[in-house]
Scaffold this active site. Sequence first.
Site, short mmCIF file in Angstrom:
data_model
loop_
_atom_site.label_atom_id
_atom_site.label_comp_id
_atom_site.label_asym_id
_atom_site.label_seq_id
_atom_site.Cartn_x
_atom_site.Cartn_y
_atom_site.Cartn_z
N GLY A 178 74.77 45.40 55.94
CA GLY A 178 74.33 45.28 54.56
C GLY A 178 72.95 45.79 54.23
N ASP B 139 78.72 44.32 50.60
CA ASP B 139 80.16 44.59 50.60
C ASP B 139 80.99 43.40 50.16
OD1 ASP B 139 79.58 43.07 53.04
OD2 ASP B 139 81.67 43.44 53.54
N ARG C 147 79.98 49.23 49.53
CA ARG C 147 78.59 49.38 49.99
C ARG C 147 77.94 50.62 49.39
NH1 ARG C 147 77.98 45.74 54.25
NH2 ARG C 147 79.77 45.47 55.61
N ASP D 134 71.81 33.83 51.32
CA ASP D 134 72.74 33.04 50.55
C ASP D 134 72.59 31.58 50.97
OD1 ASP D 134 74.97 32.65 48.83
OD2 ASP D 134 76.36 32.87 50.48
N ASP E 153 69.80 42.00 53.59
CA ASP E 153 70.30 42.36 52.26
C ASP E 153 70.23 41.18 51.30
OD1 ASP E 153 72.31 40.94 53.58
OD2 ASP E 153 73.87 42.45 53.30
N LYS F 187 69.81 34.11 46.76
CA LYS F 187 70.55 33.20 45.86
C LYS F 187 70.09 31.79 46.17
CE LYS F 187 75.06 35.51 45.71
NZ LYS F 187 76.42 35.42 46.28
N PHE G 208 79.12 36.60 43.23
CA PHE G 208 79.29 37.48 44.38
C PHE G 208 78.97 38.90 43.95
CE2 PHE G 208 81.28 39.73 47.84
CZ PHE G 208 80.87 38.95 48.91
#
Length: 185
Positions: free
Chosen positions: A46, A161, A167, A105, A102, A133, A154
């Site tokens: 990512g 991805d 991507r 989360d 990347d 996030k 998302f």
Amino acid sequence: MNKLTDDIEQIIITERQIEERVKQLAKEINNYYNGNPIIAVFVLKGSAFFASDLIRWLNMHVVIEFMSVSSYGRDTVSSGKLTIKKDVDSEVKGKDILIIEDIIDTGVTLSGLKEMFKQRGAGDIKVVTMLSKPSRRIVEFEADFTGFEVPDVFVVGYGLDYADKYRNLPYIASLKKHIYEQPNQ
Ligand code: IMP
Ligand code: MG
């Protein structure tokens, strides 16, 4: 023919916004390191786009290393377990490390990775993430440098991805719900 862009719901961060923020982040990082050499760890797959754009604006000597870990399967919900699929090649003992991610989360991946580098005796360990996030954390973790905070949707593109696709979008976007809500595709 189904094109890549047919599945996009909305562009959340444009190419221009990414480009500007990457340069600002590089400035912050340059100020912090003040010329000290670092090992930049690209967390694959990512962060590949973000990391390669970012490091070309850094003004110190940078050794690059690639790592591949996963806390995710094909699902969009974290399994909470970290598996190392590809490790760095060089000795990190005593070296200053900048981990480039990347998105943060739940925080599971990055807190695990940072701990692993600590145990290996790395020197200063810092984390830069393109996206965060904050509302999704299950472990407490903040990056030292963050590109953008995003809400709990998302997102794909610019390296991110869904099931290894999207991507290569040049921007960051949300996907149409029916794409990731299909039970088996
Ligand atoms: P964490 O361990 O839950 O912080 O997960 C981090 C990893 O989850 C990232 O490196 C991504 O691969 C993946 N991930 C989390 N949210 C998203 C998203 O919105 N789009 C794409 N990948 C995501
Ligand atoms: Mg990832």
